[in-house]
Design a protein around this motif. Sequence first.
Motif, PDB file in Angstrom:
ATOM      1  N   PHE A   2      -8.159 -22.385  33.125  1.00 43.12           N
ATOM      2  CA  PHE A   2      -7.703 -23.023  31.894  1.00 43.12           C
ATOM      3  C   PHE A   2      -8.584 -22.536  30.740  1.00 43.12           C
ATOM      4  O   PHE A   2      -9.707 -22.057  30.967  1.00 43.12           O
ATOM      5  CB  PHE A   2      -7.868 -24.547  32.002  1.00 43.12           C
ATOM      6  N   PRO A   3      -8.118 -22.745  29.504  1.00 48.89           N
ATOM      7  CA  PRO A   3      -9.004 -22.438  28.378  1.00 48.89           C
ATOM      8  C   PRO A   3     -10.222 -23.371  28.383  1.00 48.89           C
ATOM      9  O   PRO A   3     -10.169 -24.454  28.975  1.00 48.89           O
ATOM     10  CB  PRO A   3      -8.134 -22.729  27.142  1.00 48.89           C
ATOM     11  N   THR A   4     -11.292 -22.928  27.743  1.00 50.01           N
ATOM     12  CA  THR A   4     -12.453 -23.818  27.570  1.00 50.01           C
ATOM     13  C   THR A   4     -12.087 -24.885  26.537  1.00 50.01           C
ATOM     14  O   THR A   4     -11.162 -24.681  25.728  1.00 50.01           O
ATOM     15  CB  THR A   4     -13.662 -23.019  27.054  1.00 50.01           C
ATOM     16  N   SER A   5     -12.805 -26.012  26.528  1.00 47.87           N
ATOM     17  CA  SER A   5     -12.409 -27.098  25.610  1.00 47.87           C
ATOM     18  C   SER A   5     -12.487 -26.660  24.150  1.00 47.87           C
ATOM     19  O   SER A   5     -11.665 -27.070  23.330  1.00 47.87           O
ATOM     20  CB  SER A   5     -13.190 -28.385  25.860  1.00 47.87           C
ATOM     21  N   LYS A   6     -13.462 -25.779  23.843  1.00 54.38           N
ATOM     22  CA  LYS A   6     -13.562 -25.252  22.464  1.00 54.38           C
ATOM     23  C   LYS A   6     -12.237 -24.587  22.057  1.00 54.38           C
ATOM     24  O   LYS A   6     -11.716 -24.814  20.968  1.00 54.38           O
ATOM     25  CB  LYS A   6     -14.717 -24.239  22.443  1.00 54.38           C
ATOM     26  N   ASN A   7     -11.676 -23.797  22.963  1.00 57.96           N
ATOM     27  CA  ASN A   7     -10.428 -23.115  22.631  1.00 57.96           C
ATOM     28  C   ASN A   7      -9.214 -24.033  22.734  1.00 57.96           C
ATOM     29  O   ASN A   7      -8.211 -23.817  22.058  1.00 57.96           O
ATOM     30  CB  ASN A   7     -10.263 -21.867  23.494  1.00 57.96           C
ATOM     31  N   ILE A   8      -9.303 -25.074  23.555  1.00 62.50           N
ATOM     32  CA  ILE A   8      -8.197 -26.045  23.605  1.00 62.50           C
ATOM     33  C   ILE A   8      -8.111 -26.765  22.254  1.00 62.50           C
ATOM     34  O   ILE A   8      -7.015 -26.992  21.726  1.00 62.50           O
ATOM     35  CB  ILE A   8      -8.381 -27.024  24.792  1.00 62.50           C
ATOM     36  N   ARG A   9      -9.248 -27.063  21.653  1.00 59.66           N
ATOM     37  CA  ARG A   9      -9.219 -27.703  20.323  1.00 59.66           C
ATOM     38  C   ARG A   9      -8.560 -26.777  19.296  1.00 59.66           C
ATOM     39  O   ARG A   9      -7.758 -27.214  18.480  1.00 59.66           O
ATOM     40  CB  ARG A   9     -10.645 -28.089  19.886  1.00 59.66           C
ATOM     41  N   LYS A  10      -8.885 -25.475  19.378  1.00 54.51           N
ATOM     42  CA  LYS A  10      -8.257 -24.502  18.447  1.00 54.51           C
ATOM     43  C   LYS A  10      -6.743 -24.462  18.663  1.00 54.51           C
ATOM     44  O   LYS A  10      -5.963 -24.380  17.725  1.00 54.51           O
ATOM     45  CB  LYS A  10      -8.814 -23.090  18.702  1.00 54.51           C
ATOM     46  N   ILE A  11      -6.353 -24.487  19.946  1.00 52.09           N
ATOM     47  CA  ILE A  11      -4.924 -24.423  20.297  1.00 52.09           C
ATOM     48  C   ILE A  11      -4.193 -25.642  19.717  1.00 52.09           C
ATOM     49  O   ILE A  11      -3.091 -25.531  19.163  1.00 52.09           O
ATOM     50  CB  ILE A  11      -4.780 -24.342  21.843  1.00 52.09           C
ATOM     51  N   HIS A  12      -4.817 -26.822  19.795  1.00 50.66           N
ATOM     52  CA  HIS A  12      -4.204 -28.036  19.239  1.00 50.66           C
ATOM     53  C   HIS A  12      -4.024 -27.909  17.725  1.00 50.66           C
ATOM     54  O   HIS A  12      -2.992 -28.316  17.185  1.00 50.66           O
ATOM     55  CB  HIS A  12      -5.073 -29.263  19.566  1.00 50.66           C
ATOM     56  N   ARG A  13      -5.029 -27.334  17.058  1.00 54.12           N
ATOM     57  CA  ARG A  13      -4.919 -27.197  15.594  1.00 54.12           C
ATOM     58  C   ARG A  13      -3.754 -26.281  15.238  1.00 54.12           C
ATOM     59  O   ARG A  13      -2.981 -26.558  14.325  1.00 54.12           O
ATOM     60  CB  ARG A  13      -6.232 -26.659  15.006  1.00 54.12           C
ATOM     61  N   MET A  14      -3.609 -25.183  16.012  1.00 54.41           N
ATOM     62  CA  MET A  14      -2.518 -24.244  15.730  1.00 54.41           C
ATOM     63  C   MET A  14      -1.159 -24.932  15.954  1.00 54.41           C
ATOM     64  O   MET A  14      -0.221 -24.762  15.174  1.00 54.41           O
ATOM     65  CB  MET A  14      -2.655 -23.017  16.634  1.00 54.41           C
ATOM     66  N   TYR A  15      -1.095 -25.695  17.012  1.00 53.82           N
ATOM     67  CA  TYR A  15       0.147 -26.406  17.341  1.00 53.82           C
ATOM     68  C   TYR A  15       0.537 -27.346  16.194  1.00 53.82           C
ATOM     69  O   TYR A  15       1.695 -27.369  15.748  1.00 53.82           O
ATOM     70  CB  TYR A  15      -0.067 -27.196  18.641  1.00 53.82           C
ATOM     71  N   ASP A  16      -0.460 -28.105  15.697  1.00 55.23           N
ATOM     72  CA  ASP A  16      -0.183 -29.045  14.597  1.00 55.23           C
ATOM     73  C   ASP A  16       0.321 -28.308  13.357  1.00 55.23           C
ATOM     74  O   ASP A  16       1.260 -28.751  12.698  1.00 55.23           O
ATOM     75  CB  ASP A  16      -1.442 -29.854  14.244  1.00 55.23           C
ATOM     76  N   VAL A  17      -0.313 -27.170  13.053  1.00 52.93           N
ATOM     77  CA  VAL A  17       0.108 -26.405  11.869  1.00 52.93           C
ATOM     78  C   VAL A  17       1.569 -25.958  12.030  1.00 52.93           C
ATOM     79  O   VAL A  17       2.388 -26.122  11.128  1.00 52.93           O
ATOM     80  CB  VAL A  17      -0.829 -25.184  11.641  1.00 52.93           C
ATOM     81  N   VAL A  18       1.890 -25.429  13.192  1.00 52.88           N
ATOM     82  CA  VAL A  18       3.260 -24.942  13.399  1.00 52.88           C
ATOM     83  C   VAL A  18       4.254 -26.108  13.350  1.00 52.88           C
ATOM     84  O   VAL A  18       5.305 -26.019  12.702  1.00 52.88           O
ATOM     85  CB  VAL A  18       3.365 -24.147  14.726  1.00 52.88           C
ATOM     86  N   MET A  19       3.913 -27.194  14.006  1.00 53.34           N
ATOM     87  CA  MET A  19       4.846 -28.333  14.044  1.00 53.34           C
ATOM     88  C   MET A  19       5.072 -28.935  12.647  1.00 53.34           C
ATOM     89  O   MET A  19       6.169 -29.337  12.304  1.00 53.34           O
ATOM     90  CB  MET A  19       4.323 -29.431  14.985  1.00 53.34           C
ATOM     91  N   ASN A  20       3.999 -28.978  11.841  1.00 51.66           N
ATOM     92  CA  ASN A  20       4.103 -29.674  10.552  1.00 51.66           C
ATOM     93  C   ASN A  20       4.461 -28.766   9.382  1.00 51.66           C
ATOM     94  O   ASN A  20       5.008 -29.239   8.391  1.00 51.66           O
ATOM     95  CB  ASN A  20       2.781 -30.401  10.224  1.00 51.66           C
ATOM     96  N   GLU A  21       4.113 -27.475   9.489  1.00 53.69           N
ATOM     97  CA  GLU A  21       4.247 -26.635   8.289  1.00 53.69           C
ATOM     98  C   GLU A  21       5.292 -25.529   8.417  1.00 53.69           C
ATOM     99  O   GLU A  21       5.815 -25.073   7.409  1.00 53.69           O
ATOM    100  CB  GLU A  21       2.904 -25.948   7.956  1.00 53.69           C
ATOM    101  N   ALA A  22       5.545 -25.054   9.638  1.00 53.29           N
ATOM    102  CA  ALA A  22       6.389 -23.858   9.758  1.00 53.29           C
ATOM    103  C   ALA A  22       7.852 -24.166   9.468  1.00 53.29           C
ATOM    104  O   ALA A  22       8.351 -25.250   9.810  1.00 53.29           O
ATOM    105  CB  ALA A  22       6.258 -23.266  11.157  1.00 53.29           C
ATOM    106  N   SER A  23       8.494 -23.200   8.828  1.00 50.99           N
ATOM    107  CA  SER A  23       9.944 -23.349   8.639  1.00 50.99           C
ATOM    108  C   SER A  23      10.595 -22.023   9.022  1.00 50.99           C
ATOM    109  O   SER A  23       9.913 -21.036   9.251  1.00 50.99           O
ATOM    110  CB  SER A  23      10.255 -23.728   7.195  1.00 50.99           C
ATOM    111  N   GLY A  24      11.892 -22.017   9.095  1.00 54.56           N
ATOM    112  CA  GLY A  24      12.574 -20.790   9.515  1.00 54.56           C
ATOM    113  C   GLY A  24      13.544 -21.155  10.621  1.00 54.56           C
ATOM    114  O   GLY A  24      13.461 -22.242  11.203  1.00 54.56           O
ATOM    115  N   ASN A  25      14.411 -20.220  10.869  1.00 52.98           N
ATOM    116  CA  ASN A  25      15.473 -20.547  11.809  1.00 52.98           C
ATOM    117  C   ASN A  25      15.487 -19.655  13.044  1.00 52.98           C
ATOM    118  O   ASN A  25      16.482 -19.552  13.746  1.00 52.98           O
ATOM    119  CB  ASN A  25      16.825 -20.472  11.069  1.00 52.98           C
ATOM    120  N   GLU A  26      14.366 -18.981  13.266  1.00 50.21           N
ATOM    121  CA  GLU A  26      14.302 -18.092  14.427  1.00 50.21           C
ATOM    122  C   GLU A  26      14.409 -18.924  15.711  1.00 50.21           C
ATOM    123  O   GLU A  26      13.863 -20.030  15.784  1.00 50.21           O
ATOM    124  CB  GLU A  26      12.956 -17.352  14.459  1.00 50.21           C
TER     125      GLU A  26
END
Length: 435
Positions: A61-85
């Motif tokens: 699994f990823p280390t917890s440091k990288n799991i925190r980074k992964i969560h931040r990226m997920y939040d950005v995509v879920m809340n900010e990304a738009s597009g219809n791909e």
Amino acid sequence: KLTKLSIPAIAVYFGTKGRYEEVNPHLIDDILFVNKSVVSPPAPDCQAVHLVAVIRHGTRFPTSKNIRKIHRMYDVVMNEASGNEQWLRDIKSKWSMWYTEDMDGKLVEKGKDDLRHLAVRLSKSFPTLISEENLRGERIEFITSSKHRCVDSIQAFQDGLFKHWNVEDVGFRHNVNDSLMRFFDQCKRFVEEVENNKTALKEVALFKSSQEMDEVCRRMAHRLQIPHSQITPDLVEAAFFLCSYEFAIKSKNSPWCNLLDEVDARVLEYKNDLKQYWKRGYGHEINRKSCCILFHDIFRRLDQASYDYRFGEATKAVTIQVGHGETLLPLLSLMGFFRDETPLTAKNFPQQQSRKFRSSRIVPYAANLLFVLYECTDGLRLQVFLNEKPVTFPNISDPAPLYHTVRKHYSDLLGGCGFKKECELPKDKFKNTEL
Ligand SMILES: O=P(O)(O)O[C@H]1[C@H](OP(=O)(O)O)[C@@H](OP(=O)(O)O)[C@H](O)[C@@H](O)[C@H]1OP(=O)(O)O
């Protein structure tokens, strides 16, 4: 079964987060396949008498440091990304976050398979050494780092052997030895000058703010239709990790992989190579020297084997040692493998396209370095295999040179390179910490 079509195009750039199968693609069709012509003795009159294997743990699994980074990226995509791909719709509606911090670098099921399968292949490659008879006779020694992913890996390795030989009455054996497998933690000079020194990895920091990296951020921002200023190098790296972990752990070509193309992946691969180079490779002399203790131990075993073989019954046939990327890379660097003429820096990415030091090729999960000693009519010979493929010693053309030639080649390191001398802090620093 995973078809080639479902492999992300960027999988060959995953560096230390890459699958072993990308280094040996024939394993995709048959995970137990052994190319006998590659692992056969160097000449018909030779027979293998001893094997030392230094192995990186399997997929984790990823280390917890990288799991925190992964969560931040997920939040950005879920809340900010738009597009219809389609891939973006898949991330938003079909993919759910499943990484939790407690997973912190633990071995995954695929990681156990990596080691089970490796064990079977090695026993097929070296049947007189990794044999049921030698296992029962306790002529195979198992040594591991104390980290859970390594202990679990060495157990999986034995599990693979037990199943292969249909053995049910032998228990797991292993010795935890961090002095050998996690020498980097115990080398004070390495800890002070590299691990805890913010400037030791300055080339990594500089590359993170390079134009190449900025362009990766810009392209990702464009794909997500998010302002460029909101996509940082850490978020870009988190998307790269997501693609690599989904693939390595679940064998999925995840929709996250669409956030990056091959041009982006080459930049991120280089960023990881810079980390490995400056933290574990040629970047700082102490990175290599910190592993003298392991280097000496390996040659002590080979010396003992050559003595035993000549003067009596061999007591040991095989040593299986499981550690980390940070165990293997310093060892390979100490021995002079994959050394580029020009150091890897933040500025020379374009010139380093054909670099030797490429962690994707060298240290995927379950990476392994094998030292195989052969008795031949003209004397003992040594052959080294990396990831089950022969590698030649730097400046020795013979793929399986005489053992005494190898010892002579490394005579400075064998005669010097003591852990105490290399790893103690320089006197002035020592005084400061004593005050
Ligand atoms: O970037 P992460 O947090 O995954 O770094 C890990 C090391 O992984 P690597 O850089 O090799 O991909 C990990 O090495 P491993 O061989 O055990 O996977 C290392 O043990 C761990 O301490 C992490 O290092 P970091 O110092 O936190 O970057």
